[in-house]
Design a protein around this motif. Sequence first.
Motif, PDB file in Angstrom:
ATOM      1  N   TYR A 282      10.220   2.386   4.557  1.00 38.97           N
ATOM      2  CA  TYR A 282      10.971   3.612   4.825  1.00 38.97           C
ATOM      3  C   TYR A 282      11.289   4.362   3.536  1.00 38.97           C
ATOM      4  O   TYR A 282      11.241   5.595   3.486  1.00 38.97           O
ATOM      5  CB  TYR A 282      12.262   3.291   5.579  1.00 38.97           C
ATOM      6  CG  TYR A 282      13.115   4.512   5.791  1.00 38.97           C
ATOM      7  CD1 TYR A 282      12.609   5.631   6.459  1.00 38.97           C
ATOM      8  CD2 TYR A 282      14.423   4.570   5.305  1.00 38.97           C
ATOM      9  CE1 TYR A 282      13.382   6.769   6.643  1.00 38.97           C
ATOM     10  CE2 TYR A 282      15.209   5.697   5.491  1.00 38.97           C
ATOM     11  CZ  TYR A 282      14.675   6.791   6.152  1.00 38.97           C
ATOM     12  OH  TYR A 282      15.430   7.924   6.325  1.00 38.97           O
ATOM     13  N   TYR A 283      11.592   3.637   2.470  1.00 35.76           N
ATOM     14  CA  TYR A 283      11.908   4.276   1.180  1.00 35.76           C
ATOM     15  C   TYR A 283      10.736   5.131   0.703  1.00 35.76           C
ATOM     16  O   TYR A 283      10.926   6.247   0.202  1.00 35.76           O
ATOM     17  CB  TYR A 283      12.246   3.208   0.141  1.00 35.76           C
ATOM     18  CG  TYR A 283      12.454   3.766  -1.253  1.00 35.76           C
ATOM     19  CD1 TYR A 283      13.667   4.348  -1.618  1.00 35.76           C
ATOM     20  CD2 TYR A 283      11.432   3.710  -2.197  1.00 35.76           C
ATOM     21  CE1 TYR A 283      13.860   4.865  -2.891  1.00 35.76           C
ATOM     22  CE2 TYR A 283      11.615   4.223  -3.476  1.00 35.76           C
ATOM     23  CZ  TYR A 283      12.823   4.805  -3.820  1.00 35.76           C
ATOM     24  OH  TYR A 283      13.000   5.321  -5.088  1.00 35.76           O
ATOM     25  N   TYR A 284       9.528   4.630   0.847  1.00 30.53           N
ATOM     26  CA  TYR A 284       8.366   5.356   0.336  1.00 30.53           C
ATOM     27  C   TYR A 284       7.818   6.391   1.324  1.00 30.53           C
ATOM     28  O   TYR A 284       7.210   7.378   0.905  1.00 30.53           O
ATOM     29  CB  TYR A 284       7.254   4.376  -0.045  1.00 30.53           C
ATOM     30  CG  TYR A 284       7.510   3.681  -1.357  1.00 30.53           C
ATOM     31  CD1 TYR A 284       7.337   4.344  -2.562  1.00 30.53           C
ATOM     32  CD2 TYR A 284       7.943   2.358  -1.392  1.00 30.53           C
ATOM     33  CE1 TYR A 284       7.579   3.712  -3.774  1.00 30.53           C
ATOM     34  CE2 TYR A 284       8.197   1.717  -2.594  1.00 30.53           C
ATOM     35  CZ  TYR A 284       8.007   2.404  -3.784  1.00 30.53           C
ATOM     36  OH  TYR A 284       8.262   1.779  -4.983  1.00 30.53           O
ATOM     37  N   CYS A 285       8.028   6.178   2.621  1.00 31.62           N
ATOM     38  CA  CYS A 285       7.456   7.095   3.613  1.00 31.62           C
ATOM     39  C   CYS A 285       8.455   8.111   4.154  1.00 31.62           C
ATOM     40  O   CYS A 285       8.057   9.183   4.613  1.00 31.62           O
ATOM     41  CB  CYS A 285       6.861   6.311   4.783  1.00 31.62           C
ATOM     42  SG  CYS A 285       5.424   5.322   4.336  1.00 31.62           S
ATOM     43  N   GLY A 286       9.731   7.766   4.142  1.00 28.22           N
ATOM     44  CA  GLY A 286      10.723   8.671   4.664  1.00 28.22           C
ATOM     45  C   GLY A 286      10.504   8.983   6.131  1.00 28.22           C
ATOM     46  O   GLY A 286      10.144   8.103   6.927  1.00 28.22           O
TER      47      GLY A 286
ATOM     48  N   ALA B 154       0.823  -1.213   0.000  1.00 26.65           N
ATOM     49  CA  ALA B 154       0.000   0.000   0.000  1.00 26.65           C
ATOM     50  C   ALA B 154       0.857   1.262   0.000  1.00 26.65           C
ATOM     51  O   ALA B 154       0.550   2.230  -0.700  1.00 26.65           O
ATOM     52  CB  ALA B 154      -0.938  -0.005   1.194  1.00 26.65           C
ATOM     53  N   VAL B 155       1.939   1.276   0.794  1.00 27.25           N
ATOM     54  CA  VAL B 155       2.761   2.488   0.830  1.00 27.25           C
ATOM     55  C   VAL B 155       3.474   2.710  -0.505  1.00 27.25           C
ATOM     56  O   VAL B 155       3.827   3.849  -0.843  1.00 27.25           O
ATOM     57  CB  VAL B 155       3.804   2.444   1.976  1.00 27.25           C
ATOM     58  CG1 VAL B 155       3.124   2.341   3.321  1.00 27.25           C
ATOM     59  CG2 VAL B 155       4.808   1.312   1.781  1.00 27.25           C
ATOM     60  N   GLY B 156       3.660   1.633  -1.264  1.00 27.16           N
ATOM     61  CA  GLY B 156       4.317   1.767  -2.559  1.00 27.16           C
ATOM     62  C   GLY B 156       3.428   2.354  -3.632  1.00 27.16           C
ATOM     63  O   GLY B 156       3.929   2.913  -4.619  1.00 27.16           O
ATOM     64  N   ILE B 157       2.112   2.241  -3.472  1.00 29.49           N
ATOM     65  CA  ILE B 157       1.206   2.737  -4.505  1.00 29.49           C
ATOM     66  C   ILE B 157       0.434   3.985  -4.076  1.00 29.49           C
ATOM     67  O   ILE B 157      -0.235   4.597  -4.904  1.00 29.49           O
ATOM     68  CB  ILE B 157       0.204   1.629  -4.923  1.00 29.49           C
ATOM     69  CG1 ILE B 157      -0.653   1.198  -3.732  1.00 29.49           C
ATOM     70  CG2 ILE B 157       0.953   0.432  -5.503  1.00 29.49           C
ATOM     71  CD1 ILE B 157      -1.711   0.153  -4.095  1.00 29.49           C
ATOM     72  N   GLN B 158       0.525   4.372  -2.796  1.00 33.93           N
ATOM     73  CA  GLN B 158      -0.183   5.574  -2.365  1.00 33.93           C
ATOM     74  C   GLN B 158       0.549   6.828  -2.856  1.00 33.93           C
ATOM     75  O   GLN B 158       1.760   6.809  -3.111  1.00 33.93           O
ATOM     76  CB  GLN B 158      -0.314   5.606  -0.843  1.00 33.93           C
ATOM     77  CG  GLN B 158       0.991   5.762  -0.089  1.00 33.93           C
ATOM     78  CD  GLN B 158       0.823   5.693   1.421  1.00 33.93           C
ATOM     79  OE1 GLN B 158      -0.270   5.533   1.924  1.00 33.93           O
ATOM     80  NE2 GLN B 158       1.930   5.817   2.142  1.00 33.93           N
ATOM     81  N   GLU B 159      -0.168   7.925  -2.975  1.00 27.25           N
ATOM     82  CA  GLU B 159       0.415   9.154  -3.494  1.00 27.25           C
ATOM     83  C   GLU B 159       1.423   9.757  -2.521  1.00 27.25           C
ATOM     84  O   GLU B 159       2.469  10.263  -2.914  1.00 27.25           O
ATOM     85  CB  GLU B 159      -0.683  10.177  -3.787  1.00 27.25           C
ATOM     86  CG  GLU B 159      -1.568   9.779  -4.971  1.00 27.25           C
ATOM     87  CD  GLU B 159      -2.559  10.885  -5.317  1.00 27.25           C
ATOM     88  OE1 GLU B 159      -2.530  11.928  -4.642  1.00 27.25           O
ATOM     89  OE2 GLU B 159      -3.345  10.686  -6.253  1.00 27.25           O
ATOM     90  N   ARG B 160       1.101   9.733  -1.234  1.00 27.65           N
ATOM     91  CA  ARG B 160       1.978  10.286  -0.208  1.00 27.65           C
ATOM     92  C   ARG B 160       1.577   9.689   1.133  1.00 27.65           C
ATOM     93  O   ARG B 160       0.431   9.260   1.303  1.00 27.65           O
ATOM     94  CB  ARG B 160       1.892  11.812  -0.176  1.00 27.65           C
ATOM     95  CG  ARG B 160       0.557  12.362   0.240  1.00 27.65           C
ATOM     96  CD  ARG B 160       0.514  13.898   0.208  1.00 27.65           C
ATOM     97  NE  ARG B 160       0.667  14.398  -1.144  1.00 27.65           N
ATOM     98  CZ  ARG B 160       1.648  15.226  -1.517  1.00 27.65           C
ATOM     99  NH1 ARG B 160       2.539  15.629  -0.617  1.00 27.65           N
ATOM    100  NH2 ARG B 160       1.745  15.656  -2.745  1.00 27.65           N
ATOM    101  N   PRO B 161       2.485   9.630   2.108  1.00 22.78           N
ATOM    102  CA  PRO B 161       2.127   9.133   3.440  1.00 22.78           C
ATOM    103  C   PRO B 161       1.021   9.986   4.045  1.00 22.78           C
ATOM    104  O   PRO B 161       0.946  11.196   3.790  1.00 22.78           O
ATOM    105  CB  PRO B 161       3.427   9.276   4.236  1.00 22.78           C
ATOM    106  CG  PRO B 161       4.500   9.305   3.211  1.00 22.78           C
ATOM    107  CD  PRO B 161       3.914   9.976   2.014  1.00 22.78           C
ATOM    108  N   PRO B 162       0.144   9.393   4.845  1.00 24.97           N
ATOM    109  CA  PRO B 162      -0.981  10.152   5.405  1.00 24.97           C
ATOM    110  C   PRO B 162      -0.557  11.305   6.307  1.00 24.97           C
ATOM    111  O   PRO B 162      -1.296  12.281   6.443  1.00 24.97           O
ATOM    112  CB  PRO B 162      -1.762   9.090   6.191  1.00 24.97           C
ATOM    113  CG  PRO B 162      -0.792   7.971   6.415  1.00 24.97           C
ATOM    114  CD  PRO B 162       0.114   7.983   5.239  1.00 24.97           C
ATOM    115  N   THR B 163       0.619  11.232   6.914  1.00 24.47           N
ATOM    116  CA  THR B 163       1.064  12.303   7.812  1.00 24.47           C
ATOM    117  C   THR B 163       1.933  13.341   7.107  1.00 24.47           C
ATOM    118  O   THR B 163       2.333  14.332   7.716  1.00 24.47           O
ATOM    119  CB  THR B 163       1.859  11.713   8.992  1.00 24.47           C
ATOM    120  OG1 THR B 163       2.963  10.948   8.486  1.00 24.47           O
ATOM    121  CG2 THR B 163       0.971  10.826   9.850  1.00 24.47           C
TER     122      THR B 163
END
Length: 464
Positions: free
Chosen positions: A285-289, A200-209
Amino acid sequence: MSEPKDPQGGLTEKPSMALEAPPIAHDAVFGEITEEGPNYRDVGWLGTVALMMKTQFGLGVLSIPQILDSLGLVPGIICLLAVATITTWSNYVIGTFKMRHPEVYAIDDAGELLFGRVGREVLGIAVCIYWIFCSGSGLLSTSIGLNAVSAHGTCTAVFVAVAAIASFSLASIRTLGKMKWAAWAGVASVFTAVMMATIAVGIQERPPTAPKGRGPWVSDYKLVGNPSFVQAITAVSSIVFAYAGTPGFFPIAAEMRDPSQYTRSLLICQTALTSIYIAIGTVIYYYCGSYVASPALGSAGTLIKKVAYGIALPGLVASTVIVLHFSSKYLFIRILRGSEHLTANTFKHWATWLSCTFAITVSSYLIASGIPIFSDLVSLIGALLGTFMSFQPMGCMWLYDNWKNGRERPTLKWILLSSWSILVIVSGSFLMVAGTYGSVVNIIASSKATPGSSAWSCVDNSNS
């Protein structure tokens, strides 16, 4: 007539007589085992893999992405591999020590061989406290899952109590052989949930926070971080906790049908565990930072978090159940060891067993409610007790079994392994002291920064 002895772990069968029923087995720890009582030697090598995995996989994986954020991707993976190497060696030493000393059940028995009565009591008290803290962390993570699934349907303190009641019921199962199903189900559910969150984190536009803005999201992940000493040592302590099922490998080995297969199960477990930690931690971590959540299931948005936690709940409960079982069984055996009540379905047997399980559950509930900040609790456990249970004793165990003979005829292999054992003892001592300091500093700072997360709080703890 003396009992038959088995160098592969102490379990032997007496020749059955024509009128003798049921067949009787004798174990160096449990004594006589009959068909009329619980079979404490009924875990195969596959069941051992499941129990080893579930002892470690469940709580620790949820903090790996935040650890990488603190240390940076490259140093974080290096530290993870270093801890994996040390704990795998420590776990291997447990298997060889058990084969040489079949009377050893838990780490306190090893402590008595190493340091006498003082070693037994110090390690016995430490391992009991450690498992109570671990199960408290499990109760806390279960309350986070219940909050996420129900959209904070009730007070968090109530969810912790519900988790404690459910865990007590399942932890009261008397043998690890009958808990294999819970371990397998737990591993499968947590793995499915974290894989769902990872995708999910790989396909979402940006992290929710992450801050809302124009244009595509660009992750701010760091290859090399710049943490303070407190941040770095706290992160390493959290990695230790992710691998710190080590003291649980003593009772697992003690309940194996064939302890000679222990090393096979260990290598499968540690290889799979490390691969999962690196793969999932790196991707999230790569996608959310820096906007990664802890626990990590919160990094994929509200809907995915609810679904993932719903799937993961059985695994979170299973982790709690197994560590509750370890500590309860430890007390139970300390009380009844050498007595016929240990393996017989008597009133004293059941009263002692249920009393031990209840006392440990209540203690774990108090820990979970008293330190309600997940990441801080994980790092405190890893620092204060995880290293002490996973590093120093195993270095001493190897030296106990190999120092005298090797010193008389030293070889290069003996010199290298002796040096390694001493290094493990020294590094474990440093991590324990420094990590505990860092964790305490963080707990004080977090309590001041988030006053809503006080003890016995009703505030939603799933939005960290």
